[in-house]
Motif scaffolding. Structure first.
Motif, PDB file in Angstrom:
ATOM      1  N   ALA A 107     124.932 103.991  53.008  1.00 57.33           N
ATOM      2  CA  ALA A 107     125.611 102.843  52.402  1.00 57.33           C
ATOM      3  C   ALA A 107     126.428 102.122  53.463  1.00 57.33           C
ATOM      4  CB  ALA A 107     126.508 103.310  51.265  1.00 57.33           C
ATOM      5  N   GLY A 108     126.290 100.809  53.502  1.00 60.22           N
ATOM      6  CA  GLY A 108     127.043 100.014  54.459  1.00 60.22           C
ATOM      7  C   GLY A 108     126.490 100.041  55.869  1.00 60.22           C
ATOM      8  N   GLY A 109     125.338 100.657  56.071  1.00 58.79           N
ATOM      9  CA  GLY A 109     124.749 100.752  57.403  1.00 58.79           C
ATOM     10  C   GLY A 109     124.166  99.428  57.885  1.00 58.79           C
ATOM     11  N   ALA A 168     111.475  96.759  55.069  1.00 60.09           N
ATOM     12  CA  ALA A 168     112.843  96.232  55.085  1.00 60.09           C
ATOM     13  C   ALA A 168     113.442  96.228  53.687  1.00 60.09           C
ATOM     14  CB  ALA A 168     112.860  94.825  55.672  1.00 60.09           C
ATOM     15  N   ALA A 169     112.678  95.777  52.695  1.00 57.67           N
ATOM     16  CA  ALA A 169     113.187  95.732  51.325  1.00 57.67           C
ATOM     17  C   ALA A 169     113.487  97.139  50.812  1.00 57.67           C
ATOM     18  CB  ALA A 169     112.164  95.041  50.420  1.00 57.67           C
ATOM     19  N   ALA A 170     112.609  98.087  51.127  1.00 55.05           N
ATOM     20  CA  ALA A 170     112.834  99.469  50.700  1.00 55.05           C
ATOM     21  C   ALA A 170     114.076 100.051  51.367  1.00 55.05           C
ATOM     22  CB  ALA A 170     111.610 100.323  51.031  1.00 55.05           C
ATOM     23  N   LEU A 171     114.313  99.677  52.603  1.00 54.75           N
ATOM     24  CA  LEU A 171     115.482 100.160  53.324  1.00 54.75           C
ATOM     25  C   LEU A 171     116.770  99.620  52.717  1.00 54.75           C
ATOM     26  CD1 LEU A 171     116.573 101.742  55.745  1.00 54.75           C
ATOM     27  CD2 LEU A 171     116.171  99.714  57.157  1.00 54.75           C
ATOM     28  N   LEU A 172     116.792  98.323  52.416  1.00 54.48           N
ATOM     29  CA  LEU A 172     117.981  97.732  51.797  1.00 54.48           C
ATOM     30  C   LEU A 172     118.226  98.314  50.405  1.00 54.48           C
ATOM     31  CD1 LEU A 172     117.622  93.980  52.856  1.00 54.48           C
ATOM     32  CD2 LEU A 172     119.317  95.638  53.681  1.00 54.48           C
ATOM     33  N   ALA A 173     117.137  98.586  49.689  1.00 54.67           N
ATOM     34  CA  ALA A 173     117.274  99.163  48.347  1.00 54.67           C
ATOM     35  C   ALA A 173     117.838 100.583  48.416  1.00 54.67           C
ATOM     36  CB  ALA A 173     115.914  99.174  47.646  1.00 54.67           C
ATOM     37  N   ALA A 174     117.520 101.299  49.485  1.00 52.17           N
ATOM     38  CA  ALA A 174     117.948 102.690  49.603  1.00 52.17           C
ATOM     39  C   ALA A 174     119.377 102.834  50.116  1.00 52.17           C
ATOM     40  CB  ALA A 174     116.999 103.444  50.537  1.00 52.17           C
ATOM     41  N   ALA A 175     119.925 101.761  50.686  1.00 47.73           N
ATOM     42  CA  ALA A 175     121.251 101.846  51.300  1.00 47.73           C
ATOM     43  C   ALA A 175     122.147 100.739  50.740  1.00 47.73           C
ATOM     44  CB  ALA A 175     121.143 101.734  52.815  1.00 47.73           C
ATOM     45  N   PRO A 176     122.930 101.003  49.702  1.00 50.56           N
ATOM     46  CA  PRO A 176     123.801  99.982  49.113  1.00 50.56           C
ATOM     47  C   PRO A 176     124.721  99.351  50.153  1.00 50.56           C
ATOM     48  CG  PRO A 176     123.749 101.966  47.758  1.00 50.56           C
ATOM     49  CD  PRO A 176     123.054 102.310  49.036  1.00 50.56           C
ATOM     50  N   ASN A 177     124.890  98.042  50.033  1.00 46.96           N
ATOM     51  CA  ASN A 177     125.794  97.282  50.910  1.00 46.96           C
ATOM     52  C   ASN A 177     125.407  97.318  52.388  1.00 46.96           C
ATOM     53  OD1 ASN A 177     127.538  96.636  48.680  1.00 46.96           O
ATOM     54  ND2 ASN A 177     128.364  98.724  48.834  1.00 46.96           N
ATOM     55  N   SER A 178     124.170  97.709  52.659  1.00 51.14           N
ATOM     56  CA  SER A 178     123.699  97.713  54.044  1.00 51.14           C
ATOM     57  C   SER A 178     123.294  96.303  54.463  1.00 51.14           C
ATOM     58  CB  SER A 178     122.509  98.663  54.204  1.00 51.14           C
ATOM     59  OG  SER A 178     121.454  98.279  53.327  1.00 51.14           O
ATOM     60  N   PHE A 179     123.088  96.134  55.780  1.00 54.28           N
ATOM     61  CA  PHE A 179     122.691  94.831  56.323  1.00 54.28           C
ATOM     62  C   PHE A 179     121.510  95.038  57.263  1.00 54.28           C
ATOM     63  CE2 PHE A 179     122.768  91.366  59.394  1.00 54.28           C
ATOM     64  CZ  PHE A 179     122.949  90.263  58.578  1.00 54.28           C
ATOM     65  N   LEU A 180     120.571  94.096  57.238  1.00 52.55           N
ATOM     66  CA  LEU A 180     119.367  94.219  58.054  1.00 52.55           C
ATOM     67  C   LEU A 180     119.109  92.948  58.851  1.00 52.55           C
ATOM     68  CD1 LEU A 180     116.103  95.970  57.528  1.00 52.55           C
ATOM     69  CD2 LEU A 180     115.924  93.485  57.755  1.00 52.55           C
ATOM     70  N   LEU A 181     118.845  93.125  60.138  1.00 56.42           N
ATOM     71  CA  LEU A 181     118.370  92.039  60.987  1.00 56.42           C
ATOM     72  C   LEU A 181     116.862  92.192  61.120  1.00 56.42           C
ATOM     73  CD1 LEU A 181     118.638  89.702  63.029  1.00 56.42           C
ATOM     74  CD2 LEU A 181     119.171  91.422  64.791  1.00 56.42           C
ATOM     75  N   GLY A 182     116.124  91.210  60.620  1.00 54.90           N
ATOM     76  CA  GLY A 182     114.668  91.247  60.670  1.00 54.90           C
ATOM     77  C   GLY A 182     114.141  90.337  61.762  1.00 54.90           C
ATOM     78  N   ILE A 183     113.316  90.886  62.643  1.00 53.47           N
ATOM     79  CA  ILE A 183     112.761  90.146  63.771  1.00 53.47           C
ATOM     80  C   ILE A 183     111.242  90.122  63.656  1.00 53.47           C
ATOM     81  CG2 ILE A 183     112.613  90.015  66.299  1.00 53.47           C
ATOM     82  CD1 ILE A 183     115.133  91.779  66.415  1.00 53.47           C
ATOM     83  N   GLY A 242     122.829  87.691  51.266  1.00 50.15           N
ATOM     84  CA  GLY A 242     123.941  88.014  52.139  1.00 50.15           C
ATOM     85  C   GLY A 242     123.808  89.309  52.909  1.00 50.15           C
ATOM     86  N   ARG A 243     122.682  89.988  52.739  1.00 46.90           N
ATOM     87  CA  ARG A 243     122.524  91.312  53.360  1.00 46.90           C
ATOM     88  C   ARG A 243     121.455  91.325  54.450  1.00 46.90           C
ATOM     89  NH1 ARG A 243     121.577  95.688  48.944  1.00 46.90           N
ATOM     90  NH2 ARG A 243     121.489  96.944  50.866  1.00 46.90           N
TER      91      ARG A 243
END
Length: 316
Positions: free
Chosen positions: A27-29, A42-57, A76-77
């Motif tokens: 969470a928050g990672g 990426a979507a599965a990762l955000l779903a698994a980690a609440p309040n996390s943020f992802l930079l997609g390249i 916003g994530r």
């Protein structure tokens, strides 16, 4: 199909469950997906980690457009970057990211890119001989095939395609281009088929498969990008952060395996030296010495997973 009647940027994410488990999302990672594609991982990762943020390249602007729609479910994530993952350090800095909890690299060409005939990745359909993942770059596969010397072409086919018939294929290619420049995948595939003897062809494999792989790697500089990207990923990881890399052919997997081994080793001095003089210290530990591969259920549902290998490392 999308609303224009075109094939959408969708494919089943390979080794999805294993990859998310490997990254151990918190969470928050903060995470980087350096090969965003259709954003399945990426979507599965955000779903698994609440309040996390992802930079997609991603190098492919069509992938980014499709991924943005998928990730809109997480407002916003996430942030998107049209770039090569070998520029990961710069992309992170521009997004005000100093360190991350995980990095994912799902290498190779996507099913979507192969299916889009105009992209020129496939030997199964006749299309412009292109193969650029980032269409902002100038050099195409046609440029390489039509202008490189026979020696350069042989080296590409042998080094990047591990093609045993490289010399003969190049001889046929050079003879053909003297009569008419290559402009389509169909032209090239036909010449390669003529060059490879029938008795030497792999069962159930098109004789152009290795050559097309080699040209794609050369056009996109994939192996150099992988080496640079791995180094930057390890640098960006926080302690206990995870790096997960999915490869699809032996050249990629060998680079990942060798670099992981080097980064996980304290001393790189020749064994005959009595003491260490290199000063090298391990920065990661390898989580799995043997790569993780798809199980029977996934192979039945997604043939693309057949050659996929997942390697995992953790920052010390």
């Amino acid at each position: 199909m999308d609303d224009k009647g075109e094939i959408g940027f969708h494919h089943a994410p390979v080794l999805l469950r294993q990859t998310i488990e490997a990254l151990q999302p918190i969470a928050g990672g903060i995470y980087i997906d350096g090969t965003l594609g259709g954003a399945g991982h990426a979507a599965a990762l955000l779903a698994a980690a609440p309040n996390s943020f992802l930079l997609g390249i991603d190098r492919d602007e069509e992938a980014l457009a499709a991924a943005g729609k998928v990730l809109a479910a997480y407002p916003g994530r996430f942030a998107l970057r049209h770039d090569a993952f070998s520029h990961m350090r710069e992309a992170a800095a521009d997004a005000n990211i100093q360190a991350v909890d995980g990095v994912l690299l799902d290498l190779g060409v996507s099913s979507y890119q192969i299916d889009r005939m105009e992209r020129g990745f496939s030997y199964r359909v006749d299309a412009p001989l292109d193969m650029r993942m980032d269409r902002r770059q100038l050099t195409t596969a046609a440029d390489i095939v039509n202008t490189y010397t026979p020696e350069q072409l042989c080296r590409i086919l042998f080094d990047y395609g591990e093609e045993k018939w490289a010399k003969r294929i190049v001889q046929f290619m050079v003879a053909a281009r003297e009569k008419e420049p290559f402009t389509t995948t169909g032209q090239l595939a036909a010449v390669i088929k003529q060059a490879v003897p029938v008795g030497a062809r792999e069962k159930d494999q098109h004789p152009a498969r290795r050559t097309f792989q080699a040209l794609r790697i050369a056009v996109n500089g994939e192996l150099d990008e992988l080496k640079q990207g791995l180094a930057q990923a390890v640098e960006l990881l926080r302690p206990q952060g995870r790096l997960a890399v999915i490869t699809f052919h032996s050249l990629e997997d060998r680079i990942v395996k060798d670099m992981f081994r080097e980064y996980a080793t304290d001393c790189l001095c020749p064994k005959e030296l009595p003491i260490c003089v290199c000063g090298h210290r391990a920065t990661i530990k390898q989580i799995n010495r043997k790569p993780i591969q798809a199980d029977g259920d996934e192979l039945a549902a997604n043939p693309r997973a057949h050659s996929a290998k997942l390697r995992i490392a953790e920052k010390l």
